[in-house]
Design a protein around this motif. Structure first.
Motif, PDB file in Angstrom:
ATOM      1  N   ILE A   1       0.860  -1.186   0.000  1.00 56.98           N
ATOM      2  CA  ILE A   1       0.000   0.000   0.000  1.00 56.98           C
ATOM      3  C   ILE A   1       0.896   1.236   0.000  1.00 56.98           C
ATOM      4  CG2 ILE A   1      -1.879   1.214   1.177  1.00 56.98           C
ATOM      5  CD1 ILE A   1      -2.417  -1.394   2.728  1.00 56.98           C
ATOM      6  N   PRO A   2       0.621   2.228  -0.846  1.00 61.14           N
ATOM      7  CA  PRO A   2       1.444   3.446  -0.830  1.00 61.14           C
ATOM      8  C   PRO A   2       1.500   4.056   0.568  1.00 61.14           C
ATOM      9  CG  PRO A   2      -0.003   3.443  -2.732  1.00 61.14           C
ATOM     10  CD  PRO A   2      -0.420   2.274  -1.882  1.00 61.14           C
ATOM     11  N   ALA A   3       2.692   4.475   0.977  1.00 59.68           N
ATOM     12  CA  ALA A   3       2.874   5.005   2.331  1.00 59.68           C
ATOM     13  C   ALA A   3       1.979   6.209   2.602  1.00 59.68           C
ATOM     14  CB  ALA A   3       4.342   5.379   2.547  1.00 59.68           C
ATOM     15  N   ASP A   4       1.782   7.061   1.595  1.00 66.30           N
ATOM     16  CA  ASP A   4       0.931   8.247   1.775  1.00 66.30           C
ATOM     17  C   ASP A   4      -0.519   7.847   2.047  1.00 66.30           C
ATOM     18  OD1 ASP A   4       3.071   9.922   1.427  1.00 66.30           O
ATOM     19  OD2 ASP A   4       2.592  10.453  -0.650  1.00 66.30           O
ATOM     20  N   LEU A   5      -0.978   6.785   1.379  1.00 65.63           N
ATOM     21  CA  LEU A   5      -2.342   6.307   1.605  1.00 65.63           C
ATOM     22  C   LEU A   5      -2.464   5.704   3.002  1.00 65.63           C
ATOM     23  CD1 LEU A   5      -5.206   5.670   0.680  1.00 65.63           C
ATOM     24  CD2 LEU A   5      -4.317   3.603  -0.463  1.00 65.63           C
ATOM     25  N   CYS A   6      -1.464   4.953   3.423  1.00 65.00           N
ATOM     26  CA  CYS A   6      -1.460   4.411   4.786  1.00 65.00           C
ATOM     27  C   CYS A   6      -1.554   5.542   5.808  1.00 65.00           C
ATOM     28  CB  CYS A   6      -0.185   3.610   5.036  1.00 65.00           C
ATOM     29  SG  CYS A   6      -0.047   2.079   4.106  1.00 65.00           S
ATOM     30  N   ARG A   7      -0.750   6.575   5.572  1.00 63.43           N
ATOM     31  CA  ARG A   7      -0.721   7.715   6.492  1.00 63.43           C
ATOM     32  C   ARG A   7      -2.078   8.402   6.561  1.00 63.43           C
ATOM     33  NH1 ARG A   7       3.419  10.781   8.635  1.00 63.43           N
ATOM     34  NH2 ARG A   7       2.881  12.914   9.184  1.00 63.43           N
ATOM     35  N   GLU A   8      -2.695   8.619   5.396  1.00 63.15           N
ATOM     36  CA  GLU A   8      -3.993   9.298   5.355  1.00 63.15           C
ATOM     37  C   GLU A   8      -5.068   8.474   6.057  1.00 63.15           C
ATOM     38  OE1 GLU A   8      -7.225  11.040   2.106  1.00 63.15           O
ATOM     39  OE2 GLU A   8      -5.317  10.194   1.414  1.00 63.15           O
ATOM     40  N   MET A   9      -5.081   7.164   5.788  1.00 57.03           N
ATOM     41  CA  MET A   9      -6.102   6.314   6.407  1.00 57.03           C
ATOM     42  C   MET A   9      -5.918   6.239   7.917  1.00 57.03           C
ATOM     43  SD  MET A   9      -6.861   3.195   3.700  1.00 57.03           S
ATOM     44  CE  MET A   9      -5.179   2.547   3.678  1.00 57.03           C
ATOM     45  N   LEU A  10      -4.683   6.090   8.371  1.00 63.11           N
ATOM     46  CA  LEU A  10      -4.439   6.019   9.807  1.00 63.11           C
ATOM     47  C   LEU A  10      -4.809   7.315  10.518  1.00 63.11           C
ATOM     48  CD1 LEU A  10      -1.073   4.068   9.973  1.00 63.11           C
ATOM     49  CD2 LEU A  10      -3.155   3.466  11.229  1.00 63.11           C
ATOM     50  N   LEU A  11      -4.367   8.443   9.968  1.00 66.32           N
ATOM     51  CA  LEU A  11      -4.624   9.726  10.626  1.00 66.32           C
ATOM     52  C   LEU A  11      -6.105  10.084  10.657  1.00 66.32           C
ATOM     53  CD1 LEU A  11      -1.613  11.940   9.457  1.00 66.32           C
ATOM     54  CD2 LEU A  11      -1.933  10.739  11.631  1.00 66.32           C
ATOM     55  N   SER A  12      -6.893   9.482   9.774  1.00 62.87           N
ATOM     56  CA  SER A  12      -8.333   9.730   9.816  1.00 62.87           C
ATOM     57  C   SER A  12      -8.997   8.974  10.970  1.00 62.87           C
ATOM     58  CB  SER A  12      -8.999   9.348   8.490  1.00 62.87           C
ATOM     59  OG  SER A  12      -9.024   7.952   8.304  1.00 62.87           O
ATOM     60  N   HIS A  13      -8.221   8.127  11.650  1.00 63.01           N
ATOM     61  CA  HIS A  13      -8.727   7.396  12.811  1.00 63.01           C
ATOM     62  C   HIS A  13      -8.087   7.864  14.113  1.00 63.01           C
ATOM     63  CE1 HIS A  13      -9.720   4.730   9.423  1.00 63.01           C
ATOM     64  NE2 HIS A  13     -10.660   4.249  10.194  1.00 63.01           N
ATOM     65  N   VAL A  14      -7.398   9.008  14.072  1.00 62.20           N
ATOM     66  CA  VAL A  14      -6.700   9.517  15.257  1.00 62.20           C
ATOM     67  C   VAL A  14      -7.123  10.952  15.523  1.00 62.20           C
ATOM     68  CG1 VAL A  14      -4.449  10.025  16.291  1.00 62.20           C
ATOM     69  CG2 VAL A  14      -4.688   8.060  14.757  1.00 62.20           C
ATOM     70  N   ILE A  15      -7.391  11.255  16.780  1.00 60.55           N
ATOM     71  CA  ILE A  15      -7.628  12.640  17.177  1.00 60.55           C
ATOM     72  C   ILE A  15      -6.626  13.010  18.263  1.00 60.55           C
ATOM     73  CG2 ILE A  15     -10.072  12.630  16.566  1.00 60.55           C
ATOM     74  CD1 ILE A  15     -10.758  12.359  19.509  1.00 60.55           C
ATOM     75  N   ALA A  16      -6.321  14.285  18.362  1.00 58.06           N
ATOM     76  CA  ALA A  16      -5.383  14.771  19.373  1.00 58.06           C
ATOM     77  C   ALA A  16      -6.060  14.752  20.743  1.00 58.06           C
ATOM     78  CB  ALA A  16      -4.916  16.178  19.027  1.00 58.06           C
ATOM     79  N   GLY A  17      -5.300  14.398  21.774  1.00 56.13           N
ATOM     80  CA  GLY A  17      -5.837  14.372  23.125  1.00 56.13           C
ATOM     81  C   GLY A  17      -6.559  13.067  23.429  1.00 56.13           C
ATOM     82  N   LYS A  18      -7.017  12.965  24.647  1.00 53.04           N
ATOM     83  CA  LYS A  18      -7.670  11.753  25.132  1.00 53.04           C
ATOM     84  C   LYS A  18      -9.181  11.973  25.216  1.00 53.04           C
ATOM     85  CE  LYS A  18      -5.627   9.585  28.504  1.00 53.04           C
ATOM     86  NZ  LYS A  18      -5.169   9.206  29.872  1.00 53.04           N
TER      87      LYS A  18
END
Length: 206
Positions: free
Chosen positions: A104-121
């Motif tokens: 999987i292209p690294a940029d696509l991995c990065r985009e998909m992962l970051l769409s599942h992360v928010i800052a803070g708890k």
């Protein structure tokens, strides 16, 4: 008399187990380790996730060493979610486009992962309830990829009585319409919290 002795013994066992916590891997609980260390301790659910994270160049976000993100909330994409993405990503000849995570292209991995992360708890208890029968209610937030995300609690019925059963947690990206259920919420670690997504969820950009 024998019944009395048995009852006393049973009560003793129950009392001794009162504070016992069983970690089944995706159980709720507080863990004295980083998110990355938690993943390493549960490879059956997270080993492909770790490969995805490293391939995307995001390990420092998950191991707590990135100074910009000392705490994060991860709507946890498990191994099965990644496997479904690989299987269902096919070309015009019905052949897999990606045979393994590192294809999987690294940029696509990065985009998909970051769409599942928010800052803070963000703990489950901090999220508002959905207005039943609508796509409103809950708590609006934004992921690290810029996706608007609605995080909301749901109420279930029990014994035929509505809204007195277990509470669930779900996410909804209003722009794309993508929705997902949380299988296990509030897995708390030293640098944030994981809300593990249901095994039926397929990895996407949200």
């Amino acid at each position: 008399m024998k019944g009395y002795i048995f009852l006393i013994g049973l009560l003793g066992i129950l009392c001794s187990c009162e504070n016992y916590y069983h970690d089944s891997g995706l159980a709720n609980g507080k863990h004295d380790c980083t998110m990355w260390e938690y993943f390493k301790s549960q490879p059956g659910d997270w080993d492909s996730t770790m490969i995805l994270i490293e391939h995307a160049g995001l390990k420092d976000v998950f191991d707590g060493t990135n100074p910009g993100y000392k705490e994060i909330t991860f709507f946890g994409v498990t191994n099965l979610s990644i496997e479904q993405f690989l299987v269902k990503t096919i070309d015009d000849d019905w052949e897999p486009v990606y045979n393994r995570v590192k294809d999987i292209p690294a940029d696509l991995c990065r985009e998909m992962l970051l769409s599942h992360v928010i800052a803070g708890k963000m703990m489950k208890s901090e999220c508002a309830h959905e207005v039943k029968g609508t796509l409103t209610g809950g708590t609006m937030t934004k992921t690290l990829s810029g996706v608007e995300l609605r995080v909301y609690r749901t109420k279930s019925g029990y014994g035929g009585i509505p809204d007195i059963g277990a509470e669930g947690l779900r996410i909804h990206a209003p722009v794309s319409g993508n929705m997902a259920s949380i299988a296990s919420a509030d897995i708390e670690v030293t640098n944030g919290v994981i809300h593990a997504l249901d095994y039926t969820y397929q990895l996407t950009r949200l």
